[in-house]
Scaffold this active site. Structure first.
Site, PDB file in Angstrom:
ATOM      1  CG  ASP A 263     -45.335  64.908 -62.091  1.00 10.49           C
ATOM      2  OD1 ASP A 263     -46.569  65.022 -62.013  1.00 10.49           O
ATOM      3  OD2 ASP A 263     -44.549  65.707 -61.567  1.00 10.49           O
ATOM      4  N   GLY A 264     -46.740  62.443 -60.559  1.00 11.55           N
ATOM      5  CA  GLY A 264     -46.892  61.982 -59.178  1.00 11.55           C
ATOM      6  C   GLY A 264     -47.187  60.487 -59.127  1.00 11.55           C
TER       7      GLY A 264
ATOM      8  CB  THR B 183     -51.705  65.616 -66.515  1.00  2.85           C
ATOM      9  OG1 THR B 183     -51.861  66.984 -66.104  1.00  2.85           O
ATOM     10  CG2 THR B 183     -50.463  65.546 -67.352  1.00  2.85           C
TER      11      THR B 183
ATOM     12  CG  ASP C 264     -51.477  70.214 -65.188  1.00  3.97           C
ATOM     13  OD1 ASP C 264     -52.543  70.831 -65.320  1.00  3.97           O
ATOM     14  OD2 ASP C 264     -51.095  69.736 -64.104  1.00  3.97           O
TER      15      ASP C 264
ATOM     16  NE  ARG D 161     -67.759  94.827 -66.687  1.00  2.34           N
ATOM     17  CZ  ARG D 161     -68.884  94.252 -66.302  1.00  2.34           C
ATOM     18  NH1 ARG D 161     -69.179  93.025 -66.693  1.00  2.34           N
ATOM     19  NH2 ARG D 161     -69.728  94.883 -65.515  1.00  2.34           N
TER      20      ARG D 161
ATOM     21  CG  MET E  11     -56.708  74.237 -63.182  1.00  8.45           C
ATOM     22  SD  MET E  11     -57.416  72.607 -62.816  1.00  8.45           S
ATOM     23  CE  MET E  11     -58.141  72.923 -61.216  1.00  8.45           C
TER      24      MET E  11
ATOM     25  NE  ARG F  42     -66.519  93.745 -62.549  1.00  6.22           N
ATOM     26  CZ  ARG F  42     -67.841  93.568 -62.542  1.00  6.22           C
ATOM     27  NH1 ARG F  42     -68.357  92.371 -62.691  1.00  6.22           N
ATOM     28  NH2 ARG F  42     -68.643  94.598 -62.392  1.00  6.22           N
TER      29      ARG F  42
ATOM     30  CG  HIS G  19     -61.473  71.247 -59.863  1.00  9.75           C
ATOM     31  ND1 HIS G  19     -61.253  72.258 -58.960  1.00  9.75           N
ATOM     32  CD2 HIS G  19     -60.521  70.317 -59.634  1.00  9.75           C
ATOM     33  CE1 HIS G  19     -60.221  71.947 -58.199  1.00  9.75           C
ATOM     34  NE2 HIS G  19     -59.758  70.775 -58.589  1.00  9.75           N
TER      35      HIS G  19
ATOM     36  NE  ARG H  57     -58.766  67.456 -62.238  1.00 13.13           N
ATOM     37  CZ  ARG H  57     -58.336  67.656 -60.986  1.00 13.13           C
ATOM     38  NH1 ARG H  57     -57.359  68.520 -60.767  1.00 13.13           N
ATOM     39  NH2 ARG H  57     -58.845  67.009 -59.985  1.00 13.13           N
TER      40      ARG H  57
HETATM   41  O1  F6P Z   1     -52.555  68.417 -62.398  1.00 11.09           O
HETATM   42  C1  F6P Z   1     -53.873  68.687 -62.733  1.00 11.09           C
HETATM   43  C2  F6P Z   1     -54.412  69.846 -61.939  1.00 11.09           C
HETATM   44  O2  F6P Z   1     -55.735  70.094 -62.325  1.00 11.09           O
HETATM   45  C3  F6P Z   1     -53.581  71.133 -62.018  1.00 11.09           C
HETATM   46  O3  F6P Z   1     -53.774  71.838 -63.213  1.00 11.09           O
HETATM   47  C4  F6P Z   1     -54.031  71.848 -60.776  1.00 11.09           C
HETATM   48  O4  F6P Z   1     -53.047  72.743 -60.336  1.00 11.09           O
HETATM   49  C5  F6P Z   1     -54.225  70.730 -59.797  1.00 11.09           C
HETATM   50  O5  F6P Z   1     -54.413  69.539 -60.545  1.00 11.09           O
HETATM   51  C6  F6P Z   1     -55.415  70.920 -58.875  1.00 11.09           C
HETATM   52  O6  F6P Z   1     -55.440  69.852 -58.003  1.00 11.09           O
HETATM   53  P1  F6P Z   1     -56.682  69.555 -57.024  1.00 11.09           P
HETATM   54  O7  F6P Z   1     -57.764  68.919 -57.839  1.00 11.09           O
HETATM   55  O8  F6P Z   1     -56.113  68.642 -56.013  1.00 11.09           O
HETATM   56  O9  F6P Z   1     -57.117  70.870 -56.474  1.00 11.09           O
END
Ligand code: F6P
Length: 372
Positions: free
Chosen positions: A124-125, A146, A148, A183, A190, A287, A293, A296
């Site tokens: 969206d950005g 994304t 997300d 545990r 994310m 824990r 990341h 990603r």
């Molecule tokens: O929008 C993708 C995302 O990985 C989100 O899940 C997370 O909140 C954000 O980007 C993290 O962003 P950055 O890589 O800038 O820390």
């Protein structure tokens, strides 16, 4: 823009913006291969809109996109700190940023390269950043990415299914160690303000508690769900917490604020807090793990390679058909497109009547809200 609506373009620009995700290279490959087949030149901008502002480009050839289908990340690079309409150009001595509108500078770059259109791959950005160019007559075609899965207008974004797979594998691993040590393990995933990733990975891994931003939780309800499992002889529990999950009446936990980013809030810390609170309330050692990341990165799953290739192909069809300012989307299993502004500045959250919530509850998953 020399092109009239129904003339196929001769030269297009391509950029990947925002946080990276698996499948970006698959889109780049599809766009470039199809463009070259139809004698359309592709100018790749490096590091998203930053490359457009700074005029850093690469002419993309077949060789550039050979062997990248399986690669994570983006060969073009990305940036999530470069909104041309509100660009953080320099810092004041007190640390605050001076913002400038660099849209015209970018328009000059687009003109210099003789581009008939821009393909913008992002969330969206990125679609919001594209808006001033749409307003100035640049034909922008959006491709939704994304992990997300929160982009408005499409049922799915590429990158999401790979992140679900990665998170599920991590949860499976945590499961066996939780069982050995009796545990509670809290795993933070994310997703920003949307719980899609937590919901899918939680369901796929058989997590006992799933915390998502759309359903505020009660620590007492979580503790009760864990205690109930203990009473039934289950000596461990798995909680998956979306980074945006928050307690009822409370706030999301912010890890950091990145002042010069268009979307400055970085969420994080909920898993640590929930683990501490659950241990206090249940007396069971708890824990936490933050996947961060890792979700990603890596090679896209087969499903994401296919989806990203379809998205890239559809973007090129739109351009060759002379369509303007469209966002490629998947709706009810059908590849289609909507106005690019559809996605700008909006988030697609998990609706409270989503069938997956019912499915999770029916296998005794708690959302920490007291509903059975
Ligand atoms: O929008 C993708 C995302 O990985 C989100 O899940 C997370 O909140 C954000 O980007 C993290 O962003 P950055 O890589 O800038 O820390």
């Amino acid at each position: 823009m020399p092109n009239t609506p129904h003339t196929p373009p001769a030269r297009i620009g391509l950029l990947t913006g925002g946080g990276d995700c698996p499948g970006l290279n698959a889109v780049i490959r599809a766009v470039v291969k199809e463009a070259i087949f139809h004698d359309i030149a592709v100018v790749g901008f490096e590091d998203g809109f930053l490359g457009l502002i700074e005029d850093r480009t690469r002419n993309l050839t077949i060789d550039d996109v050979s062997n990248i289908l399986t690669q994570g990340g983006t060969i073009l690079g990305s940036s999530n700190k470069a909104d041309p309409g509100n660009y953080p150009s320099r810092q004041n001595p007190d640390g605050s940023w001076v913002y400038e509108d660099r849209t015209q500078q970018c328009m000059d770059v687009i003109g210099r390269h003789g581009l008939d259109a821009l393909v913008v791959v992002g969330g969206d950005g990125t679609m919001t950043c594209a808006n001033p160019f749409v307003q100035r007559g640049v034909n922008c075609i959006g491709v939704p990415k994304t992990i997300d899965n929160d982009l408005h207008g499409t049922d799915i974004t590429f990158g999401f299914l790979t992140a679900v797979q990665t998170a599920t594998e991590a949860l499976d691993r945590v499961h066996t160690t939780a069982a050995s040590h009796h545990r509670v393990m809290v795993v933070e995933v994310m997703g920003r303000n949307a719980g899609w990733l937590a919901l899918h990975a939680g369901l796929a891994s058989g997590s006992d508690v799933i915390l998502i931003p759309e359903i505020p939780f009660s620590l007492d309800e979580i503790a009760q769900a864990i205690t109930l499992r203990s009473k039934r002889g289950k000596r461990f529990s798995i909680i998956v917490a979306s980074e945006g999950a928050r307690p009822s009446g409370g706030e999301q936990i912010v890890d950091r604020v990145i002042e010069n980013s268009p979307d400055p809030i970085r969420l994080g810390g909920v898993a640590k807090w929930v683990a501490e609170q659950v241990e206090d309330r249940t007396g069971i050692e708890s824990r936490y793990v933050v996947l961060g990341h890792v979700q990603r990165g890596g090679t896209p799953t087969a499903a994401d390679r296919i989806l990203a290739t379809q998205f890239g192909d559809h973007a090129m069809h739109l351009l060759r058909d002379g369509r303007r300012n469209r966002l490629v989307v998947m709706q009810q299993g059908k590849l289609t497109d909507v106005d690019i502004n559809e996605a700008a500045g909006k988030q697609r959250l998990v609706p409270l009547d989503h069938p997956l919530l019912d499915a999770a509850r029916s296998v005794y998953t708690s959302f920490g809200d007291g509903h059975a």
